[in-house]
Design a protein around this motif. Structure first.
Motif, PDB file in Angstrom:
ATOM      1  N   GLN A  85       0.830  -1.205   0.000  1.00  0.00           N
ATOM      2  CA  GLN A  85       0.000   0.000   0.000  1.00  0.00           C
ATOM      3  C   GLN A  85       0.868   1.259   0.000  1.00  0.00           C
ATOM      4  OE1 GLN A  85      -2.725   0.114   3.264  1.00  0.00           O
ATOM      5  NE2 GLN A  85      -3.732   1.999   2.579  1.00  0.00           N
ATOM      6  N   ALA A  86       1.910   1.271   0.773  1.00  0.00           N
ATOM      7  CA  ALA A  86       2.808   2.424   0.800  1.00  0.00           C
ATOM      8  C   ALA A  86       3.510   2.606  -0.538  1.00  0.00           C
ATOM      9  CB  ALA A  86       3.839   2.243   1.917  1.00  0.00           C
ATOM     10  N   LYS A  87       3.867   1.528  -1.180  1.00  0.00           N
ATOM     11  CA  LYS A  87       4.492   1.636  -2.500  1.00  0.00           C
ATOM     12  C   LYS A  87       3.502   2.170  -3.527  1.00  0.00           C
ATOM     13  CE  LYS A  87       8.063  -1.891  -1.882  1.00  0.00           C
ATOM     14  NZ  LYS A  87       8.614  -3.178  -2.339  1.00  0.00           N
ATOM     15  N   ALA A  88       2.218   1.789  -3.423  1.00  0.00           N
ATOM     16  CA  ALA A  88       1.196   2.334  -4.316  1.00  0.00           C
ATOM     17  C   ALA A  88       1.024   3.835  -4.087  1.00  0.00           C
ATOM     18  CB  ALA A  88      -0.128   1.607  -4.092  1.00  0.00           C
ATOM     19  N   LYS A 101       4.513  14.389  -0.229  1.00  0.00           N
ATOM     20  CA  LYS A 101       3.830  13.096  -0.142  1.00  0.00           C
ATOM     21  C   LYS A 101       4.762  11.959  -0.533  1.00  0.00           C
ATOM     22  CE  LYS A 101      -0.901  14.738  -0.912  1.00  0.00           C
ATOM     23  NZ  LYS A 101      -2.081  14.698  -1.829  1.00  0.00           N
ATOM     24  N   LYS A 102       5.605  12.243  -1.506  1.00  0.00           N
ATOM     25  CA  LYS A 102       6.564  11.220  -1.919  1.00  0.00           C
ATOM     26  C   LYS A 102       7.540  10.920  -0.791  1.00  0.00           C
ATOM     27  CE  LYS A 102      10.110  10.149  -5.331  1.00  0.00           C
ATOM     28  NZ  LYS A 102      10.848  10.604  -6.537  1.00  0.00           N
ATOM     29  N   LEU A 115       8.017   0.289   6.876  1.00  0.00           N
ATOM     30  CA  LEU A 115       7.335  -0.990   6.648  1.00  0.00           C
ATOM     31  C   LEU A 115       8.306  -2.064   6.174  1.00  0.00           C
ATOM     32  CD1 LEU A 115       4.077   0.391   5.026  1.00  0.00           C
ATOM     33  CD2 LEU A 115       4.306  -0.686   7.274  1.00  0.00           C
ATOM     34  N   GLU A 116       9.316  -1.663   5.411  1.00  0.00           N
ATOM     35  CA  GLU A 116      10.329  -2.646   5.029  1.00  0.00           C
ATOM     36  C   GLU A 116      11.067  -3.167   6.265  1.00  0.00           C
ATOM     37  OE1 GLU A 116      11.558  -1.276   0.476  1.00  0.00           O
ATOM     38  OE2 GLU A 116      12.722  -0.591   2.211  1.00  0.00           O
ATOM     39  N   ALA A 117      11.359  -2.260   7.193  1.00  0.00           N
ATOM     40  CA  ALA A 117      11.979  -2.697   8.442  1.00  0.00           C
ATOM     41  C   ALA A 117      11.041  -3.605   9.227  1.00  0.00           C
ATOM     42  CB  ALA A 117      12.370  -1.485   9.285  1.00  0.00           C
TER      43      ALA A 117
END
Length: 381
Positions: free
Chosen positions: A136-139, A227-228, A238-240
């Motif tokens: 979701q964060a990547k989207a 935002k980016k 989230l990756e962590a």
């Protein structure tokens, strides 16, 4: 027979009886004399024994004392010594019930062997949730990047608009100035003057609008970039989190950290384990000896000296070793609560210093484990 012959015959018989009695009495006298002679011969021998035996005993004690004295000058020994080793306590890094156990008491294990499995279902679900949040964060990052592209295009377009309206504004200003002069001189009509004035007003308005659009495009661009950045921060977080969840999931499988034997096992199949709860220990094969010598025994002791090691478990065996190192503090000073000697009731006590002794031969065929009592003998000279 005449009377004389009859008188001589009893005399002869008496003489024969006297000779027989003399013969019988002679051996008895001889035995008595022999016994007297024997008694006279043994008395000096008994006296010699009474002198020689204590002398030999004293000599033996004297030689034994010399031996131990010479031995004490060349060797130092202590019975305050024990086998030591690295005992690795194994505990879980995550909590959960045990669903699989592949160990048993005193079982040998190799480094990397799977020992215990904790129920992984909760950790698999949490990992899936973290991965969904990461997606979701990547989207959101993709949307922010598209907004940046759109804002950059709008900003570029507004820049062209400003350039266009600026040229039109300059033309309208010149045109209005020309018609104003002509109107004052009466050359131009009122209608031409009003038209040039209106064109100037429109040009100014268009120019101001282009500037506002540029400001709006720039604000949108800044917002999209913000935002980016936020999306990138969320993605890193989230990756962590995903990595942490993956590690927690991997921690549900407990592997052997090194070779050794399982000991002190307290876990059973189905137990609910808490984080850092001791389950068992692994005792490796490598062991050594820590001997606590008196400080007075360390005068000539140094690393590398040969050592003869006697272990109570193997009374008929002498193991070869050497002095590895000598601790740079006494056992009392290195303890958790070192003594405070600056007191009025101080009593001097001979201190002991730990000395590490390593084996110089293969002891894999012997059951030598930490805690065993040993008696090392160091050749110091």
């Amino acid at each position: 027979m005449s009377n004389e012959d009859q008188n001589q015959q009893p005399k002869q018989n008496d003489n024969i009886q006297n000779e027989e009695e003399n013969v019988k009495s002679q051996p008895a006298q001889t035995d008595t004399q022999d016994e007297e002679d024997d008694g006279e011969d043994h008395r000096p021998s008994y006296k010699k024994k009474r002198v020689i035996v204590p002398a030999i005993t004293a000599l033996i004690f004297f030689l034994t004392g010399i031996y131990f004295m010479v031995h004490a000058l060349h060797f130092q020994s202590t019975d305050d010594a024990f086998v030591e080793g690295h005992i690795v306590s194994v505990a879980p890094r995550v909590s959960g019930p045990v669903i699989q156990m592949l160990i048993d008491d005193n079982k040998p294990v190799k480094k990397g062997d799977l020992l215990i499995v904790i129920d992984p279902n909760d950790y698999e679900a949490k990992l899936a949730q973290s991965k969904a949040q990461l997606a979701q964060a990547k989207a959101a990052l993709n949307i922010s990047e598209k907004d940046i592209t759109r804002s950059e295009s709008g900003l570029e377009e507004s820049a062209h608009d400003i350039a266009s309206t600026t040229s039109k504004l300059d033309f309208a200003k010149k045109d209005f100035k020309r018609y104003s002069a002509m109107y004052k001189e009466g050359i131009a009509s009122k209608q031409d003057y009003d038209s040039s004035k209106t064109a100037l007003t429109v040009a100014k308005s268009n120019h101001n609008s282009a500037i506002e659009r540029q400001r709006a495009a720039k604000a949108m661009l800044d917002s999209a970039k913000a935002k980016k950045e936020a999306s990138l921060a969320d993605i890193e977080k989230l990756e962590a989190q995903v990595k942490t969840d993956e590690l927690n999931l991997s921690y549900t499988k407990i592997y052997a950290p090194q070779d050794g034997l399982i000991t002190n096992r307290t876990v059973e199949l189905g137990n609910y384990l808490q984080t850092a709860q001791p389950m068992f220990a692994i005792v490796p094969q490598k062991v050594w000896v820590v001997a606590n010598f008196k400080e007075t025994q360390l005068t000539y002791m140094k690393p590398g000296q040969p050592v003869t090691i006697k272990i109570d478990t193997y009374p008929g065996k002498k193991f070869k070793g050497k002095v590895d190192s000598i601790q740079r503090a006494t056992g009392a000073k290195a303890s958790l609560f070192p003594p405070e000697n600056a007191v009025g009731s101080y009593v001097k006590i001979v201190q002991r210093v730990p000395v590490k002794i390593v084996f110089e031969e293969d002891i894999s065929n012997y059951n030598i484990v930490p805690g065993m009592s040993v008696v090392p003998e160091v050749k110091v000279r």
